[in-house]
Design a protein around this motif. Structure first.
Motif, short mmCIF file in Angstrom:
data_model
loop_
_atom_site.label_atom_id
_atom_site.label_comp_id
_atom_site.label_asym_id
_atom_site.label_seq_id
_atom_site.Cartn_x
_atom_site.Cartn_y
_atom_site.Cartn_z
N ALA A 194 1.05 5.69 0.17
CA ALA A 194 0.80 6.54 0.56
C ALA A 194 0.61 7.82 -0.46
N LYS B 255 -1.40 -0.76 -3.99
CA LYS B 255 -3.11 -0.14 -3.40
C LYS B 255 -2.21 1.14 -2.91
N HIS B 256 -3.49 2.41 -3.78
CA HIS B 256 -2.69 2.62 -3.78
C HIS B 256 -4.12 3.46 -2.78
N ARG B 257 -3.62 4.17 -2.06
CA ARG B 257 -3.84 5.33 -0.25
C ARG B 257 -3.96 7.10 -0.62
N GLU C 112 0.66 12.38 -6.66
CA GLU C 112 -0.33 11.15 -6.94
C GLU C 112 -0.50 10.88 -8.23
N THR D 81 -3.50 13.44 -1.82
CA THR D 81 -4.69 13.82 -2.99
C THR D 81 -3.99 15.19 -3.35
N GLU E 111 0.41 7.75 8.25
CA GLU E 111 -0.23 7.11 7.01
C GLU E 111 1.25 5.67 7.66
N VAL F 177 -4.29 10.38 0.60
CA VAL F 177 -5.05 11.17 1.91
C VAL F 177 -5.43 13.06 1.92
N ARG G 210 -0.63 1.41 8.66
CA ARG G 210 -2.31 2.20 7.07
C ARG G 210 -1.60 1.74 5.98
N SER G 211 -0.11 2.34 5.56
CA SER G 211 0.67 1.96 4.57
C SER G 211 1.99 1.49 4.09
N ARG H 43 0.28 7.01 -9.41
CA ARG H 43 -0.25 5.73 -9.88
C ARG H 43 -0.17 5.55 -11.42
N THR I 16 1.17 -1.55 -0.12
CA THR I 16 -0.15 0.28 -0.43
C THR I 16 0.40 1.25 0.61
#
Length: 282
Positions: free
Chosen positions: A165, A184-186, A173, A168, A199, A188, A204-205, A177, A163
């Motif tokens: 992070a 997995k993209h997170r 960003e 945004t 994160e 925030v 979480r990341s 991508r 993941t």
């Protein structure tokens, strides 16, 4: 302005390194275009002043607020000093903002924006660049996270079980991508930190991108983090690299070619100064 000692110190270092590689000290001389070849150089020499636009942009250009020594430091300032020395003129810094630095340059408020400036297609339409450095991105994660520490290449982060992070709306960003389509993209909201540190710390990341220069300060303030690539503390990263340079008005071919020739000769000293300034970031 106490520029003499600083210039001499750096030139001695350059001369010593050149001698070790068999290059004559005479190559340190840089021929200034003859009178009449460059209206800009003629005007600078007539005025006796090289006007340079300045704005804090560490580690490339940093204001010295100690009250001692030169008013600015960093590789941008070092290169500007060399230009002034070769032209036999004084260096005059003119403070601008990040918002006004390009408009002020095109309005002829100074001769060179030593800023430095991030090069972009839009800016290249209106100004020319003397490129001497770049920005790039590091990937950081918990030193205790095997998903991060076992990575042998950046491609190892491009996996479904990793993941990543990012803030945004930030510049990283679209790069994340595109560069890591399988991860997995997170995204925030920007928390005011230089990167989504929370994160990563919260687990979480697994990883997040960060400007290579900002990593130097983050690693000092937050313990338990690791960086990739780890060699030279990620300062040689080529990921999401963008050139940085000084800016000059267009249609000044002779002036631009001379500036670039001096920069090319000064590369070892400029790199050393950038490394020194980066290590001293707080």
């Amino acid at each position: 302005m106490n520029t003499g000692k600083s210039i001499r110190r750096h030139l001695v270092t350059i001369a010593a390194s050149l001698l070790l590689t068999g290059v004559s000290i005479g190559t340190l001389a840089q021929t200034v275009p003859a009178p009449g070849a460059s209206p800009r150089i003629d005007a600078i020499r007539k005025a006796g002043i090289l006007r340079v636009g300045v704005v804090n942009n560490a580690p490339w250009l940093v204001e010295n607020t100690s009250g001692q020594g030169d008013p600015w430091e960093g590789p941008s300032w070092l290169l500007a000093q060399e230009y002034a020395r070769l032209l036999s003129v004084k260096l005059q810094p003119i403070l601008v903002s990040h918002e006004t630095k390009v408009p002020a340059l095109t309005a002829n408020q100074f001769d060179i924006m030593i800023g430095p400036l991030a090069e972009s297609a839009e800016r290249q339409k209106i100004i020319d660049f003397v490129t001497f450095s770049n920005t790039s991105v590091c990937m950081f994660g918990l030193a205790s996270n095997p998903k991060f520490t076992k990575a042998q290449s950046v491609e190892d982060f491009n996996k479904p079980d990793v993941t990543i992070a990012y803030f945004t709306g930030a510049g990283e960003e679209p790069w994340v991508r595109k560069r890591f389509p399988n991860a997995k993209h997170r995204g925030v909201a920007n928390s005011g930190s230089p990167a989504p540190i929370e994160e990563v710390l919260a687990g979480r990341s697994d990883v997040a991108p960060l400007n290579r220069v900002l990593w130097m300060t983050l690693s000092k303030k937050v313990k338990g983090l690791a960086v990739f690539p780890k060699e030279n503390d990620c300062q040689d990263s080529k990921e999401y690299a963008n050139p940085l340079g000084m800016g000059v008005e267009k249609n000044q071919t002779v002036f631009l070619d001379w500036l670039r020739a001096v920069e090319s000769r000064m590369k070892p000293a400029l790199l050393a100064e950038e490394q020194r300034a980066t290590r001293n970031l707080k």
